[in-house]
Design an enzyme around this catalytic site. Structure first.
Site, PDB file in Angstrom:
ATOM      1  N   ASP A  67      -4.758  31.415 -38.485  1.00 28.40           N
ATOM      2  CA  ASP A  67      -5.404  32.252 -39.498  1.00 28.40           C
ATOM      3  C   ASP A  67      -5.070  33.695 -39.213  1.00 28.40           C
ATOM      4  O   ASP A  67      -4.713  34.045 -38.100  1.00 28.40           O
ATOM      5  CB  ASP A  67      -6.932  32.167 -39.354  1.00 28.40           C
ATOM      6  CG  ASP A  67      -7.470  30.837 -39.782  1.00 28.40           C
ATOM      7  OD1 ASP A  67      -6.796  30.155 -40.545  1.00 28.40           O
ATOM      8  OD2 ASP A  67      -8.588  30.507 -39.342  1.00 28.40           O
ATOM      9  N   GLU A  74      -1.832   4.948  -4.928  1.00 25.32           N
ATOM     10  CA  GLU A  74      -3.226   4.654  -5.244  1.00 25.32           C
ATOM     11  C   GLU A  74      -4.044   5.879  -5.627  1.00 25.32           C
ATOM     12  O   GLU A  74      -4.949   5.797  -6.430  1.00 25.32           O
ATOM     13  CB  GLU A  74      -3.908   3.900  -4.099  1.00 25.32           C
ATOM     14  CG  GLU A  74      -3.817   4.531  -2.733  1.00 25.32           C
ATOM     15  CD  GLU A  74      -2.553   4.085  -2.013  1.00 25.32           C
ATOM     16  OE1 GLU A  74      -1.508   4.722  -2.245  1.00 25.32           O
ATOM     17  OE2 GLU A  74      -2.603   3.128  -1.228  1.00 25.32           O
ATOM     18  N   GLU A 101       9.296   5.426   1.998  1.00 29.33           N
ATOM     19  CA  GLU A 101       8.640   4.499   2.923  1.00 29.33           C
ATOM     20  C   GLU A 101       9.083   3.057   2.680  1.00 29.33           C
ATOM     21  O   GLU A 101       9.428   2.327   3.608  1.00 29.33           O
ATOM     22  CB  GLU A 101       7.112   4.593   2.775  1.00 29.33           C
ATOM     23  CG  GLU A 101       6.552   5.887   3.361  1.00 29.33           C
ATOM     24  CD  GLU A 101       5.248   6.307   2.711  1.00 29.33           C
ATOM     25  OE1 GLU A 101       4.594   5.458   2.064  1.00 29.33           O
ATOM     26  OE2 GLU A 101       4.893   7.488   2.834  1.00 29.33           O
ATOM     27  N   VAL A 141       0.821  -1.205   0.000  1.00 27.48           N
ATOM     28  CA  VAL A 141       0.000   0.000   0.000  1.00 27.48           C
ATOM     29  C   VAL A 141       0.855   1.256   0.000  1.00 27.48           C
ATOM     30  O   VAL A 141       0.526   2.258  -0.620  1.00 27.48           O
ATOM     31  CB  VAL A 141      -0.940  -0.020   1.221  1.00 27.48           C
ATOM     32  CG1 VAL A 141      -1.763   1.233   1.251  1.00 27.48           C
ATOM     33  CG2 VAL A 141      -1.839  -1.228   1.134  1.00 27.48           C
ATOM     34  N   ASN A 176       6.724   7.689  -1.400  1.00 27.02           N
ATOM     35  CA  ASN A 176       6.485   6.243  -1.343  1.00 27.02           C
ATOM     36  C   ASN A 176       7.800   5.482  -1.372  1.00 27.02           C
ATOM     37  O   ASN A 176       7.967   4.494  -0.652  1.00 27.02           O
ATOM     38  CB  ASN A 176       5.633   5.803  -2.536  1.00 27.02           C
ATOM     39  CG  ASN A 176       4.218   6.307  -2.418  1.00 27.02           C
ATOM     40  OD1 ASN A 176       3.872   6.979  -1.447  1.00 27.02           O
ATOM     41  ND2 ASN A 176       3.399   5.997  -3.399  1.00 27.02           N
TER      42      ASN A 176
HETATM   43  P1  ATP Z   1      -7.805  33.898 -43.346  1.00 28.14           P
HETATM   44  O1  ATP Z   1      -7.393  32.628 -43.994  1.00 28.14           O
HETATM   45  O2  ATP Z   1      -6.714  34.555 -42.598  1.00 28.14           O
HETATM   46  O3  ATP Z   1      -9.061  33.817 -42.578  1.00 28.14           O
HETATM   47  P2  ATP Z   1      -9.114  35.027 -45.603  1.00 28.14           P
HETATM   48  O4  ATP Z   1     -10.423  35.312 -45.007  1.00 28.14           O
HETATM   49  O5  ATP Z   1      -8.541  36.024 -46.534  1.00 28.14           O
HETATM   50  O6  ATP Z   1      -8.006  34.904 -44.557  1.00 28.14           O
HETATM   51  P3  ATP Z   1     -10.360  33.054 -47.169  1.00 28.14           P
HETATM   52  O7  ATP Z   1     -11.634  33.136 -46.433  1.00 28.14           O
HETATM   53  O8  ATP Z   1      -9.843  31.756 -47.638  1.00 28.14           O
HETATM   54  O9  ATP Z   1      -9.203  33.634 -46.303  1.00 28.14           O
HETATM   55  O10 ATP Z   1     -10.495  34.030 -48.393  1.00 28.14           O
HETATM   56  C1  ATP Z   1      -9.565  34.030 -49.440  1.00 28.14           C
HETATM   57  C2  ATP Z   1      -9.782  35.215 -50.321  1.00 28.14           C
HETATM   58  O11 ATP Z   1     -11.062  35.122 -50.956  1.00 28.14           O
HETATM   59  C3  ATP Z   1      -9.806  36.549 -49.593  1.00 28.14           C
HETATM   60  O12 ATP Z   1      -8.539  37.103 -49.488  1.00 28.14           O
HETATM   61  C4  ATP Z   1     -10.694  37.391 -50.457  1.00 28.14           C
HETATM   62  O13 ATP Z   1      -9.967  37.999 -51.493  1.00 28.14           O
HETATM   63  C5  ATP Z   1     -11.651  36.386 -51.047  1.00 28.14           C
HETATM   64  N1  ATP Z   1     -12.899  36.368 -50.292  1.00 28.14           N
HETATM   65  C6  ATP Z   1     -13.059  36.240 -48.968  1.00 28.14           C
HETATM   66  N2  ATP Z   1     -14.348  36.242 -48.634  1.00 28.14           N
HETATM   67  C7  ATP Z   1     -15.045  36.376 -49.763  1.00 28.14           C
HETATM   68  C8  ATP Z   1     -16.432  36.429 -50.087  1.00 28.14           C
HETATM   69  N3  ATP Z   1     -17.371  36.335 -49.157  1.00 28.14           N
HETATM   70  N4  ATP Z   1     -16.773  36.563 -51.379  1.00 28.14           N
HETATM   71  C9  ATP Z   1     -15.833  36.634 -52.322  1.00 28.14           C
HETATM   72  N5  ATP Z   1     -14.535  36.593 -52.100  1.00 28.14           N
HETATM   73  C10 ATP Z   1     -14.118  36.456 -50.840  1.00 28.14           C
END
Ligand code: ATP
Length: 938
Positions: free
Chosen positions: A340, A298, A730, A293, A727
């Site tokens: 991101d 434990e 001991e 023990v 332990n």
């Molecule tokens: P992160 O990856 O850091 O979030 P991000 O938002 O730029 O960045 P994505 O969402 O992949 O990454 O977007 C890529 C690209 O697409 C953007 O840089 C922009 O130019 C274009 N984009 C983003 N949102 C839209 C949208 N709603 N409609 C059209 N094009 C878009």
């Protein structure tokens, strides 16, 4: 029934026929319509139908937890010991052992129960939201509040919140593996499906907990919670086994090793004692039990679980929701964080600041989501007309809605009230990039409802991170359907051959393209996120209702909008903290290289060295492996690139934390060592693939989580070190005493008491020890380094020896006191009472108490190495006080003396103990110096 069996069966779980009825029948039955429910009606239904939750998902019941305590072999050893003792008439000992058994199980129960509750609480914290239409407008509500009759909207990345019959869809495909086991996505169609068909063929139905892979849809909820298809089978299926954490696995392995050592030691003692024949067999048996023990930790598994669970709880308070407990261990060894940009490093409250239209650059005034603002050229206000076309495109080719978000708080996502609607705030629902464009258009006086009525939408080619653009088709007041596109400037420009200048369509020359690219670059250098806009007046007839990518050509360029997304103020500090902690931070973004670099510099990335997605594609795996550690910005990437970057880093031996938000990020998030999802912005799918959810989407929270992980690891390591060295002491002491012919230097019951009570209580409080001062200054722990390092092994051995060296004289001095020459002279000087009677009981009491005191010294020594003083943890102070009090009660109360066979100690005994504890402390201090020469700090 196992899941596999379930999939084998052919009959659907329920006999519902929602798929086979005409839509009107569905609406009638549910007393609803396409306009959705009124909130009051929904409230009544919620009370009637119950929440949209699957029952039977609660965790382990308290009774089960209590019974689990009796699965430990050690408990049974003790129970058998108690029974044997009782059988031979040692009722007091039997009762004490029984008491200790009860104590251990209650102690274990309380710990496990608290851990279980923390885990449940964490589970409940991850809420999913559903977008519904209620009171005639869109609302984002807690998905558990959904009721039959609600109209829900789903889009790619969502987990379907309830069973629902489809009303509208665009390109909708759903992964129904959760329900049918079939991993190929199912395309969904509106319409009636006849007869008795399998679930997978009910293509007009959406099922709870399946995942929208692509497209979007609107549907009417038909069944919620346990009434849903998945709800019906959930209770029938076996619960998935909880995975053991690596800590726990290591503890288990350790337990086995210790058990081996114990058996050996016990065998030697037993044989020796029996051969010498001085001790009665019962005592030998009891010694064996005592050693077993004393050596086996434990309480350890329970303390590990508890400190993981409490740690996870604390991390949740700091906005990092741990979805899988084992991840806490990996967190401590993270040495690369891939993050991101948008929303994690930056505020994600974007504001359009500059516009290019009609070959000119305009400044836009106003901050955040405030819809007041002007358009300036050379600091002079200009008419909204100059920028109207590009703004109109930005509002039409846009999926933002104004509605109500029913959240406890706004999650720090910057969503501001558009106007007050009673108690609730009306806000923008949708992608912040699109919100920025929406707000910019509002500044020019566009109203989205009017615009939607004037230009009704006919179709959409969806945005994906890989395409970096989207297109919508609208009817127009002049009758011709028109396509509107927005996206990354280069992808938009590629698809344009003309541009609109002062109302005229003219050719888009190479020179003009060059000029536009320059503008784009210029904006990007100022850390603006730039989008391009275009339209196509002559949409081919076959594309109007069913558009595809082929539509996106021969377009007319409209202009650019550059929006500012300022870094979050806390990010530069957090990032610098990560770099200090030996963690490299890599930004992976879909945004343009120049913008990405500018933002990277602002937040303080190591070098802001950029590689773009297209460059990445050109590279061989070897080339990538060579440079990957020097690059800290990956721009214009697609989600597949994330996976490749991740793999390359992992192959180089890094432990990588990877963030993600989009649907396609899920594989990278899942395969990373620590998958991080965004609680506000992220899709349900990435959340499911993740280990940790950032409730505030904030990079600084990842840093805090890593810190939390390191702290938990440290604490586990500290109490493992403490308990095992105690332990070890001991066992060595009892073993040596027995080998030297002293018999039992401490009784088994006393050992039990030390182990379970006087060691156990302070050890528990170490689970909440504060972080070491240098916790974020040291390098990450190598991933293969377990809790027990070589240094800790030497500590255990060293401490065991030192304890024995310091305790044996306490025993002998008091056991053989009169035999030592000059002992009575010493006694006379020290003023011992004349009736001072040395003997075994007293000697054992000395060892017993000496142990307790040394362990108090030891616990401080362990913590001292982490820069923690005695008063840095009030629970520990309380724990130690409790231990001391209990020990004093044992020594000085008649009941304690009766139960534990102890003698009261006089001052002189305490002096002896103090001296030997001081020597022990000195030996430890010297040993640490030696260890420092040969080992890393921990
Ligand atoms: P992160 O990856 O850091 O979030 P991000 O938002 O730029 O960045 P994505 O969402 O992949 O990454 O977007 C890529 C690209 O697409 C953007 O840089 C922009 O130019 C274009 N984009 C983003 N949102 C839209 C949208 N709603 N409609 C059209 N094009 C878009």
């Amino acid at each position: 029934m196992s899941r596999a069996d379930y999939y084998e069966r052919t009959e659907p779980a329920s006999d519902s026929d929602w798929h086979a009825r005409p839509l009107e029948g569905v609406f009638d039955e549910l007393e609803t319509s396409e306009a959705g429910l009124a909130s009051s009606d929904a409230q009544d239904r919620l009370e009637r139908e119950g929440p949209n939750e699957i029952e039977g998902e609660e965790g382990t019941s308290p009774l089960e937890i209590l019974l689990e305590q009796y699965t430990s072999a050690l408990i049974w050893v003790l129970i058998v010991a108690a029974v044997v003792m009782a059988g031979v008439g040692h009722t007091v000992d039997a009762a004490v052992i029984a008491g200790i058994v009860v104590f251990i199980t209650l102690f274990g129960f309380v710990q496990d129960y608290r851990a279980e509750q923390s885990i449940q609480a964490l589970k409940e914290m991850s809420t999913t939201y559903a977008l519904v239409r209620r009171d005639g407008e869109k609302r984002e509500i807690d998905a558990t509040n959904l009721v039959p009759g609600d109209i829900v909207f789903v889009e790619s990345g969502d987990v379907v919140p309830a069973d629902a019959r489809l009303l509208e869809e665009s390109n909708l495909r759903v992964d129904e593996a959760a329900l049918t086991g079939e991993s190929v996505g199912v395309s969904k169609e509106v319409g009636r499906v006849d007869g008795e068909v399998a679930l997978a063929e009910r293509e007009n139905m959406l099922f709870k907990d399946t995942v929208v892979e692509r497209g979007s849809g609107t549907a009417v909820v038909v069944e919620t919670g346990s009434e849903s298809e998945i709800g019906q089978i959930a209770t029938a299926l076996e619960e998935a086994e909880d995975r053991e954490t690596p800590f726990q696995a290591e503890m288990d392995r350790l337990g086995k090793i210790i058990a081996g050592i114990v058996i050996l030691a016990v065998a030697v003692i037993a044989v020796a004692e029996l051969l010498v024949g001085e001790t009665e067999p019962l005592q030998v048996f009891l010694t064996a039990v005592g050693i077993a023990v004393s050596a086996v930790p434990e309480g350890l598994p329970a303390v590990v679980t508890l400190s993981l669970a409490l740690g996870a709880r604390r991390m949740a308070d700091q906005n990092a929701l741990v979805r899988r407990l084992p991840i806490v261990e990996a967190l401590g060894s993270v040495d690369v964080i891939c993050t991101d940009k948008t929303g994690t490093l930056t505020e994600e409250e974007m504001t359009v600041q500059r516009i290019v239209a009609n070959r000119e650059v305009y400044e836009v005034t106003g901050t955040g989501y405030d819809t007041d603002g002007e358009f300036l050229r050379d600091d002079q206000p200009v008419s909204d007309e100059r920028v109207a076309e590009v703004l109109r495109c930005g509002m039409l080719c846009n999926n933002v809605d104004v509605g109500i978000r029913e959240r406890d708080d706004d999650g720090g996502d910057g969503a501001k009230a558009v106007e007050e609607a009673g108690e609730q705030e009306r806000t923008y629902l949708g992608d912040p990039t699109e919100v920025a464009l929406f707000v910019a258009a509002q500044k020019a006086g566009f109203d989205h409802e009017e615009l939607a009525a004037e230009y009704p939408r006919r179709g959409e080619v969806e945005f994906t991170s890989a395409r970096k653009r989207m297109t919508t088709i609208h009817e127009t007041p002049d009758g011709d359907p028109t396509a509107y596109m927005k996206g990354a400037p280069e992808t938009v420009l590629e698809r344009c051959d003309r541009e609109l200048v002062d109302g005229e369509i003219v050719e888009l020359t190479d020179e003009r393209r060059g000029a536009l690219e320059e503008r784009n670059e210029e904006f990007a250098e100022d850390a603006l996120r730039v989008m391009g806009f275009a339209y196509r007046p002559d949409v081919p007839a076959d594309q109007v209702d069913d558009p595809d990518e082929d539509l996106e050509r021969d377009m007319v360029f409209l202009g650019l909008q550059g929006m500012l997304d300022p870094p979050r103020p806390e990010v530069p500090g957090a990032l610098a903290g990560c770099l200090d902690a030996g963690i490299n931070v890599v930004m992976i973004t879909g945004d343009n290289a120049v913008t990405a670099r500018a933002v990277g510099k602002e937040v303080g990335l190591r070098s802001a060295t950029v590689i773009t997605g297209p460059e990445l594609e050109e590279m061989s795996d070897e080339d990538l492996a060579e440079i990957v550690e020097d690059v800290d910005v990956f721009a214009r990437t697609s989600p597949e690139h994330k996976t490749r970057i991740l793999q390359t880093l992992q192959e180089k031996g890094h432990t990588v934390a990877m963030t993600g938000d989009g649907v396609n990020d899920a594989p990278a998030v899942k395969n990373s060592d620590v998958g991080v999802a965004m609680g506000i912005r992220g899709t349900d799918v990435t959340e499911q693939a993740s280990d940790i959810v950032l409730l505030d989407d904030n990079f600084a929270t990842i840093r805090d989580a890593v810190k939390g992980g390191r702290r938990i690891f440290d604490n586990v390591r500290k109490f493992v070190n403490y308990l095992l060295s105690g332990n070890g002491g001991e066992v060595t002491m009892v073993f040596s005493g027995s080998m030297l012919g002293f018999g039992l230097v401490i009784t088994p019951i006393q050992i039990l008491f030390i182990n379970v009570v006087t060691d156990g209580i302070p050890a528990l409080s170490m689970g909440v020890d504060p972080p070491a001062e240098d916790i974020m200054e040291r390098e990450p722990r190598p991933p293969d380094e377990g809790v027990i390092t070589e240094r800790i092994v030497t500590s255990i051995v060293g401490i065991a020896l030192f304890m024995t060296i310091c305790l044996l004289p306490l025993f002998t001095l008091n056991f053989y006191g009169e035999l030592v020459p000059g002992y009575d002279v010493l006694g006379a000087v020290a003023g011992w009472s004349p009736d001072y009677d040395p003997g075994r009981e007293l000697a054992q009491t000395m060892v017993f108490t000496g142990f307790v005191v040394m362990q108090i010294v030891r616990i401080q020594a362990v913590r001292f190495r982490y820069g923690l003083g005695l008063f840095t943890n009030r629970w520990l102070v309380i724990g130690i006080l409790v231990s001391i009090t209990l020990q004093l009660l044992v020594i000085y109360t008649p009941t304690g003396q009766f139960l534990f066979d102890v003698e009261p100690l006089a001052l002189v005994h305490w002096v002896q103990i103090a001296i030997s504890a001081a020597i022990f402390a000195l030996l430890m201090a010297g040993f640490v110096k030696v260890q420092d020469r040969y080992f890393e700090r921990y």
